[in-house]
Design a protein around this motif. Structure first.
Motif, PDB file in Angstrom:
ATOM      1  N   GLY A   1      -4.749  -3.679   4.824  1.00  0.00           N
ATOM      2  CA  GLY A   1      -5.443  -5.108   4.356  1.00  0.00           C
ATOM      3  C   GLY A   1      -5.592  -6.043   5.389  1.00  0.00           C
ATOM      4  N   GLY A   2      -4.639  -6.151   6.451  1.00  0.00           N
ATOM      5  CA  GLY A   2      -4.784  -7.143   7.493  1.00  0.00           C
ATOM      6  C   GLY A   2      -5.787  -6.742   8.479  1.00  0.00           C
ATOM      7  N   ASN A   3      -5.827  -5.353   8.728  1.00  0.00           N
ATOM      8  CA  ASN A   3      -6.953  -5.217   9.700  1.00  0.00           C
ATOM      9  C   ASN A   3      -6.877  -3.440   9.776  1.00  0.00           C
ATOM     10  N   ARG A   4      -7.877  -3.245   8.916  1.00  0.00           N
ATOM     11  CA  ARG A   4      -8.024  -1.556   8.857  1.00  0.00           C
ATOM     12  C   ARG A   4      -8.395  -0.985  10.168  1.00  0.00           C
ATOM     13  N   ASP A   5      -8.951  -1.419  10.886  1.00  0.00           N
ATOM     14  CA  ASP A   5      -9.328  -0.705  12.064  1.00  0.00           C
ATOM     15  C   ASP A   5      -7.966  -0.580  13.017  1.00  0.00           C
ATOM     16  N   SER A   6      -7.412  -1.736  13.151  1.00  0.00           N
ATOM     17  CA  SER A   6      -6.235  -1.937  13.826  1.00  0.00           C
ATOM     18  C   SER A   6      -5.189  -1.053  13.293  1.00  0.00           C
ATOM     19  N   ALA A   7      -4.905  -0.772  12.156  1.00  0.00           N
ATOM     20  CA  ALA A   7      -3.969   0.291  11.265  1.00  0.00           C
ATOM     21  C   ALA A   7      -4.162   1.669  11.822  1.00  0.00           C
ATOM     22  N   ARG A   8      -5.417   1.948  11.655  1.00  0.00           N
ATOM     23  CA  ARG A   8      -6.009   3.248  12.028  1.00  0.00           C
ATOM     24  C   ARG A   8      -5.806   3.605  13.564  1.00  0.00           C
ATOM     25  N   LEU A   9      -5.884   2.606  14.330  1.00  0.00           N
ATOM     26  CA  LEU A   9      -5.933   2.983  15.927  1.00  0.00           C
ATOM     27  C   LEU A   9      -4.273   3.124  15.919  1.00  0.00           C
ATOM     28  N   SER A  10      -3.288   2.444  15.067  1.00  0.00           N
ATOM     29  CA  SER A  10      -1.931   2.479  15.442  1.00  0.00           C
ATOM     30  C   SER A  10      -1.358   3.700  14.807  1.00  0.00           C
ATOM     31  N   GLY A  11      -2.321   4.567  14.302  1.00  0.00           N
ATOM     32  CA  GLY A  11      -1.647   5.955  13.782  1.00  0.00           C
ATOM     33  C   GLY A  11      -1.340   6.079  12.434  1.00  0.00           C
ATOM     34  N   VAL A  12      -1.953   4.844  11.468  1.00  0.00           N
ATOM     35  CA  VAL A  12      -1.625   5.145  10.042  1.00  0.00           C
ATOM     36  C   VAL A  12      -2.733   5.485   9.629  1.00  0.00           C
ATOM     37  N   LYS A  13      -2.239   6.485   8.638  1.00  0.00           N
ATOM     38  CA  LYS A  13      -3.215   7.497   7.742  1.00  0.00           C
ATOM     39  C   LYS A  13      -3.749   6.393   6.771  1.00  0.00           C
ATOM     40  N   VAL A  14      -4.854   5.706   7.252  1.00  0.00           N
ATOM     41  CA  VAL A  14      -5.459   4.624   6.155  1.00  0.00           C
ATOM     42  C   VAL A  14      -5.884   5.298   4.845  1.00  0.00           C
ATOM     43  N   LYS A  15      -6.343   6.461   5.019  1.00  0.00           N
ATOM     44  CA  LYS A  15      -7.040   6.961   3.928  1.00  0.00           C
ATOM     45  C   LYS A  15      -6.115   7.469   2.908  1.00  0.00           C
ATOM     46  N   VAL A  16      -4.903   8.030   3.286  1.00  0.00           N
ATOM     47  CA  VAL A  16      -3.856   8.481   2.489  1.00  0.00           C
ATOM     48  C   VAL A  16      -3.364   7.212   1.747  1.00  0.00           C
ATOM     49  N   TYR A  17      -2.932   6.281   2.348  1.00  0.00           N
ATOM     50  CA  TYR A  17      -1.919   5.311   1.775  1.00  0.00           C
ATOM     51  C   TYR A  17      -3.141   4.327   0.962  1.00  0.00           C
ATOM     52  N   GLU A  18      -4.348   4.119   1.503  1.00  0.00           N
ATOM     53  CA  GLU A  18      -5.200   3.568   0.508  1.00  0.00           C
ATOM     54  C   GLU A  18      -5.289   4.167  -0.667  1.00  0.00           C
ATOM     55  N   THR A  19      -5.453   5.409  -0.707  1.00  0.00           N
ATOM     56  CA  THR A  19      -5.585   6.225  -2.073  1.00  0.00           C
ATOM     57  C   THR A  19      -4.357   6.300  -2.866  1.00  0.00           C
ATOM     58  N   LEU A  20      -3.190   6.179  -2.221  1.00  0.00           N
ATOM     59  CA  LEU A  20      -1.870   5.944  -2.687  1.00  0.00           C
ATOM     60  C   LEU A  20      -1.899   4.646  -3.663  1.00  0.00           C
ATOM     61  N   ALA A  21      -2.357   3.652  -3.073  1.00  0.00           N
ATOM     62  CA  ALA A  21      -2.358   2.255  -3.558  1.00  0.00           C
ATOM     63  C   ALA A  21      -3.188   2.551  -5.102  1.00  0.00           C
ATOM     64  N   TYR A  22      -4.175   3.029  -4.884  1.00  0.00           N
ATOM     65  CA  TYR A  22      -4.958   3.246  -6.420  1.00  0.00           C
ATOM     66  C   TYR A  22      -4.269   4.259  -7.101  1.00  0.00           C
ATOM     67  N   VAL A  23      -3.586   5.145  -6.808  1.00  0.00           N
ATOM     68  CA  VAL A  23      -2.862   6.096  -7.939  1.00  0.00           C
ATOM     69  C   VAL A  23      -1.693   5.140  -8.422  1.00  0.00           C
ATOM     70  N   ILE A  24      -0.896   4.552  -7.675  1.00  0.00           N
ATOM     71  CA  ILE A  24       0.076   3.554  -8.181  1.00  0.00           C
ATOM     72  C   ILE A  24      -0.583   2.679  -9.229  1.00  0.00           C
ATOM     73  N   CYS A  25      -1.680   2.268  -9.061  1.00  0.00           N
ATOM     74  CA  CYS A  25      -2.534   1.118  -9.836  1.00  0.00           C
ATOM     75  C   CYS A  25      -2.649   1.738 -11.107  1.00  0.00           C
ATOM     76  N   GLY A  26      -2.960   3.050 -11.032  1.00  0.00           N
ATOM     77  CA  GLY A  26      -3.724   3.863 -12.145  1.00  0.00           C
ATOM     78  C   GLY A  26      -2.432   4.310 -13.152  1.00  0.00           C
ATOM     79  N   LEU A  27      -1.389   4.714 -12.308  1.00  0.00           N
ATOM     80  CA  LEU A  27       0.160   4.762 -13.168  1.00  0.00           C
ATOM     81  C   LEU A  27       0.537   3.742 -13.876  1.00  0.00           C
ATOM     82  N   LEU A  28       0.568   2.716 -13.414  1.00  0.00           N
ATOM     83  CA  LEU A  28       0.970   1.413 -14.027  1.00  0.00           C
ATOM     84  C   LEU A  28       0.381   0.942 -15.069  1.00  0.00           C
ATOM     85  N   ALA A  29      -1.080   1.030 -14.788  1.00  0.00           N
ATOM     86  CA  ALA A  29      -2.040   0.817 -15.864  1.00  0.00           C
ATOM     87  C   ALA A  29      -1.797   1.737 -17.146  1.00  0.00           C
TER      88      ALA A  29
END
Length: 312
Positions: free
Chosen positions: A190-218
């Motif tokens: 959320g702070g800087n998507r491109d910087s996170a990706r360049l730092s080795g963060v699997k952005v797509k994986v963790y972004e998807t995880l956020a929506y899975v958690i949101c769906g579960l809690l709903a």
């Protein structure tokens, strides 16, 4: 000095002001029974808002949570009351479905690069349509007593079980966001998507995880709502998406992503619950309550954008 205090503790001042006003206007507001009602009524909203907070921290938005509540409510009740499945099985399958809805949202948004607003707006219609189609738009009653116990149980005979659910989920949300690698990655995305990706963060994986958690809690919210009402209706959860976003933003989470605190969301949810309860005690029409809540949402977003504009 005063400006800094307001920025840091404004939500607390606002909450105290609301409590003072309603306690002066209604003699019933501060009674223990009413306070318990506020906490119980705020619990489902607060639980769903944890997932919304995680999504917003990534810089996204989730508009389908209210419809997921309805779909989970109807699907669990259908499996238990109509198909005769055990309560645990019906609830488990319904929660799996809500998680899959979150997964679909996450994959489309992260891997398909479709804006979260459009994706979840479409899913809002799909999930609501699914809830309506399941029983032809009719509610489901005749749910076994064991289901209702999820809502009626009281700890030590005085503390509603809903409060325990809320505490546990917020502690888990706090531990995830503040104490795990995944939580730090959520903030980084959320702070800087491109910087996170360049730092080795699997952005797509963790972004998807956020929506899975949101769906579960709903989904959890849908299960608890069904237990509380003792029936399921396809119109359940209407307007929840606005309330959970309001709770999240009022609690200090920035719509731009990367900034927020999970317990601020809890206070935001309780504040909305308190506002609705106080207005009801004052016999304010539900129509006008919607207007007031809408004004609160606009005000919270306006303050958030001012802070972002000033680089605060």
């Amino acid at each position: 000095m005063i400006k800094d205090l307001f920025k840091k503790y404004g939500i607390y001042f606002g909450f105290i002001l609301i409590v003072i006003i309603f306690s002066m206007l209604s003699p019933h507001f501060l009674k223990s029974k009413n306070i318990s009602n506020i906490l119980v009524q705020s619990s489902i909203l607060a639980i769903i808002a944890v997932g919304e907070t995680i999504v917003i921290l990534t810089g996204g938005i989730e508009l389908s949570v209210g419809s997921v509540v309805a779909f989970t409510s109807l699907s669990s009740a259908f499996m238990i009351a109509d198909l005769g499945l055990p309560i645990g099985v019906g609830i488990f399958v319904a929660l799996v479905c809500s998680g899959l809805i979150g997964l679909i949202n996450g994959v489309i948004i992260s891997y398909g690069r479709v804006p979260s607003f459009i994706t979840t707006l479409g899913m809002m219609s799909i999930a609501r349509g699914g809830a309506l189609a399941l029983k032809g738009g009719q509610p489901i009653s005749g749910i076994p007593p064991g289901y209702e116990m999820l809502a009626t149980t009281e700890l030590f005979g005085v503390i509603p079980i809903f409060i325990l659910y809320t505490i546990v989920i917020y502690l888990l949300g706090y531990l995830f966001l503040e104490k795990t690698k995944g939580g730090r990655y959520i903030y980084a995305i959320g702070g800087n998507r491109d910087s996170a990706r360049l730092s080795g963060v699997k952005v797509k994986v963790y972004e998807t995880l956020a929506y899975v958690i949101c769906g579960l809690l709903a989904g959890v919210g849908g299960i608890l709502l069904t237990a509380r009402l003792d029936y399921a209706t396809p119109i359940a959860g209407i307007g929840y998406e606005l309330d959970v976003i309001a709770a999240t933003v009022i609690g200090g989470t920035s719509l731009a992503g990367g900034e927020g605190f999970i317990f601020g969301t809890l206070l935001g949810a309780v504040m909305i619950g308190t506002l609705r309860n106080g207005l009801t005690l004052l016999n304010v029409s539900a129509y006008y309550q919607q207007i007031i809540i809408g004004m609160v949402i606009i005000g919270a977003v306006f303050i958030d954008r001012i802070k972002a504009f000033k680089g605060d």
